[in-house]
Design a protein around this motif. Structure first.
Motif, mmCIF file in Angstrom:
data_model
loop_
_atom_site.group_PDB
_atom_site.id
_atom_site.type_symbol
_atom_site.label_atom_id
_atom_site.label_comp_id
_atom_site.label_asym_id
_atom_site.label_seq_id
_atom_site.Cartn_x
_atom_site.Cartn_y
_atom_site.Cartn_z
ATOM 1 N N ASN A 182 -8.314 -1.213 7.215
ATOM 2 C CA ASN A 182 -8.653 0.027 6.494
ATOM 3 C C ASN A 182 -10.038 0.003 5.852
ATOM 4 O OD1 ASN A 182 -6.120 1.371 6.997
ATOM 5 N ND2 ASN A 182 -5.203 -0.002 5.474
ATOM 6 N N LEU A 237 -9.213 -8.871 -0.121
ATOM 7 C CA LEU A 237 -8.429 -7.804 0.511
ATOM 8 C C LEU A 237 -7.102 -7.614 -0.221
ATOM 9 C CD1 LEU A 237 -9.089 -8.472 4.310
ATOM 10 C CD2 LEU A 237 -9.865 -6.510 2.960
ATOM 11 N N ASN A 238 -6.503 -8.706 -0.693
ATOM 12 C CA ASN A 238 -5.276 -8.607 -1.493
ATOM 13 C C ASN A 238 -5.527 -7.773 -2.749
ATOM 14 O OD1 ASN A 238 -3.817 -10.165 0.290
ATOM 15 N ND2 ASN A 238 -3.973 -12.056 -0.899
ATOM 16 N N LYS A 284 -6.002 -4.029 -1.793
ATOM 17 C CA LYS A 284 -4.730 -3.393 -1.411
ATOM 18 C C LYS A 284 -3.859 -3.103 -2.628
ATOM 19 C CE LYS A 284 -4.522 -5.626 3.132
ATOM 20 N NZ LYS A 284 -3.878 -6.716 3.916
ATOM 21 N N ASN A 285 -3.959 -3.960 -3.646
ATOM 22 C CA ASN A 285 -3.119 -3.807 -4.828
ATOM 23 C C ASN A 285 -3.802 -3.035 -5.959
ATOM 24 O OD1 ASN A 285 -0.394 -5.585 -4.716
ATOM 25 N ND2 ASN A 285 -1.993 -6.507 -3.436
#
Length: 342
Positions: free
Chosen positions: A196, A227-228, A231-232
């Motif tokens: 994304n 990236l974690n 995403k969060n």
């Protein structure tokens, strides 16, 4: 007049003629270059300049101008020429007449700024750093290719490329655009979509990963960690972005060895402690390993990292804030013990 005398005169004339012919031949076709080398001919150079540049590698340096005159060469074509051991003046003149250049290797690594990139390239081709920088920042070029003055640095993919030394600044830039488009093939674009991110976002994240570590083996892990966070909905809290913000304010050459608590409050869009998501653009030119680390990020549950004091140059990764704080305290004490205050 005796027959012997006539024969002697004729023999002498023939001998002299042979010697003259041989010397004439040697001037034009005889081996001249004593050592293989590169000859750089600038637009301002004339034949006399070329002769002087070749002198250390020529056994017939005083005959070059003679051969050039015989072949009606008045002005050499600029370029980088490979002079091979044993080449004759005739071959050299022919080469300079048609501009039969030898390509040069142009290489650059991850440069922090366009100015540094232009300086690096100007030492490898004839174009100067000012003309290169002007070309990189040409408004029409930026608009047509959806770049800004800050994002265009991401167009340059660090590698080694072949060019003619006389390539113009614009042609160099245009070739780099082609290499950029070639690099971002369908496979890499598909990988970017899978996480994304747009191409520019991948480059931006890669520039942060690049600045976080010089260890290629760690980069996929660090990319996965960021990236974690994305995403969060967490802020990236990446120290390299704070360092970039500091240098934006104080100058790109300002040295920052330690990020202080007060630095985390800098009112900059590049400060990822104050602003969630990625910064507006890249903070430095990432190399291929950093870009591919983002596209092939490691999948794990890490959200925190801290520089390791046991394995210098690497990081300690953790899943919990508790463990991270323990690592951070150790690292801050280590810095203070080393006397690193800024």
């Amino acid at each position: 007049m005796s027959k012997k005398f006539i024969i002697a005169v004729i023999s002498t004339i023939l001998f002299v003629g042979i010697v003259i012919s041989y010397n004439y031949y040697q001037k034009i076709f005889g081996e001249t270059i004593t050592k293989t080398t590169l000859l750089f001919v600038y637009p301002s150079d004339n034949l006399q300049n070329v002769k002087e540049k070749m002198s250390p590698f020529s056994s017939h340096k005083n005959t070059f101008l003679f051969v050039a005159a015989q072949k009606n060469l008045k002005q050499p074509k600029p370029g980088c020429y490979l002079l091979k051991k044993g080449m004759s003046n005739n071959e050299i003149v022919n080469m300079l007449r048609v501009g039969n250049q030898t390509p040069v290797k142009v290489a650059f690594n991850n440069q922090d700024t366009l100015e540094k990139l232009a300086g690096r390239i100007s030492h490898q081709i004839a174009a100067d750093s000012i003309s290169l920088l002007d070309s990189f920042l040409d408004k029409k070029f930026l608009t047509e290719n959806n770049f800004t003055e800050k994002s265009v640095l991401g167009m340059f993919i660090p590698n080694s490329y072949e060019f003619y030394w006389t390539i113009s600044a614009d042609n160099f830039r245009n070739r780099m655009l082609k290499e950029y488009k070639r690099f971002w093939n369908s496979e890499r674009i598909a990988k970017a979509k899978a996480i994304n991110l747009t191409i520019n976002e991948v480059i931006t994240l890669a520039s942060i990963v690049q600045k976080e570590t010089a260890q290629n083996s760690e980069r996929p892990t660090i990319a996965g960690l960021y990236l974690n966070r994305l995403k969060n909905g967490w802020p990236l809290q990446a120290d390299p972005t704070v360092i970039y913000a500091i240098r934006e304010k104080k100058g790109q050459d300002y040295s920052v060895k330690r990020v202080l608590t007060k630095d985390l409050e800098l009112p900059s869009k590049y400060n990822t402690y104050k602003h969630k998501g990625l910064p507006p653009t890249l903070i430095a030119m990432p190399d291929v390993s950093a870009i591919d680390a983002v596209l092939n990020a490691e999948k794990h549950a890490y959200f925190y990292m801290c520089a390791s004091i046991e394995k210098i140059g690497f990081h300690e990764f953790s899943k919990s804030l508790y463990q991270h704080n323990r690592n951070a305290i150790k690292y801050q004490r280590w810095l203070s013990k080393k006397g690193v205050n800024r």
